[in-house]
Design a protein around this motif. Structure first.
Motif, PDB file in Angstrom:
ATOM      1  N   UNK A 174       0.837  -1.206   0.000  1.00  0.00           N
ATOM      2  CA  UNK A 174       0.000   0.000   0.000  1.00  0.00           C
ATOM      3  C   UNK A 174       0.870   1.254   0.000  1.00  0.00           C
ATOM      4  N   UNK A 175       1.900   1.266   0.824  1.00  0.00           N
ATOM      5  CA  UNK A 175       2.798   2.426   0.894  1.00  0.00           C
ATOM      6  C   UNK A 175       3.467   2.656  -0.454  1.00  0.00           C
ATOM      7  N   UNK A 176       3.981   1.606  -1.077  1.00  0.00           N
ATOM      8  CA  UNK A 176       4.632   1.742  -2.380  1.00  0.00           C
ATOM      9  C   UNK A 176       3.643   2.147  -3.463  1.00  0.00           C
ATOM     10  N   UNK A 177       2.418   1.643  -3.395  1.00  0.00           N
ATOM     11  CA  UNK A 177       1.387   2.013  -4.370  1.00  0.00           C
ATOM     12  C   UNK A 177       1.103   3.512  -4.296  1.00  0.00           C
ATOM     13  N   UNK A 178       0.916   4.012  -3.085  1.00  0.00           N
ATOM     14  CA  UNK A 178       0.627   5.436  -2.905  1.00  0.00           C
ATOM     15  C   UNK A 178       1.821   6.294  -3.342  1.00  0.00           C
ATOM     16  N   UNK A 179       3.025   5.879  -2.970  1.00  0.00           N
ATOM     17  CA  UNK A 179       4.217   6.642  -3.350  1.00  0.00           C
ATOM     18  C   UNK A 179       4.388   6.688  -4.866  1.00  0.00           C
ATOM     19  N   UNK A 180       4.197   5.563  -5.535  1.00  0.00           N
ATOM     20  CA  UNK A 180       4.318   5.518  -6.982  1.00  0.00           C
ATOM     21  C   UNK A 180       3.251   6.366  -7.651  1.00  0.00           C
ATOM     22  N   UNK A 181       2.031   6.323  -7.138  1.00  0.00           N
ATOM     23  CA  UNK A 181       0.952   7.137  -7.709  1.00  0.00           C
ATOM     24  C   UNK A 181       1.259   8.626  -7.558  1.00  0.00           C
ATOM     25  N   UNK A 182       1.777   9.027  -6.421  1.00  0.00           N
ATOM     26  CA  UNK A 182       2.111  10.437  -6.198  1.00  0.00           C
ATOM     27  C   UNK A 182       3.244  10.872  -7.114  1.00  0.00           C
TER      28      UNK A 182
END
Length: 52
Positions: free
Chosen positions: A33-41
């Motif tokens: 989840x953390x990596x998903x959000x970081x990549x999206x940002x």
């Protein structure tokens, strides 16, 4: 670049689903989840930077 972001988002989503599905590796879901959000940002920021 956009293809790379989409591939990474898909990978992080799969890792999150697997992590939350298997209780023993819940940490993998959190990391996903953390990596998903970081990549999206990061993808959103770079997309907006190209427009400017």
């Amino acid at each position: 670049m956009l293809t790379l972001v989409i591939v990474l988002l898909a990978l992080w989503l799969i890792l999150s689903i697997v992590g939350f599905a298997i209780e023993g590796i819940l940490w993998l879901g959190v990391i996903g989840v953390v990596l998903f959000v970081a990549t999206a940002i990061i993808g959103w920021i770079r997309r907006n930077a190209r427009k400017a």
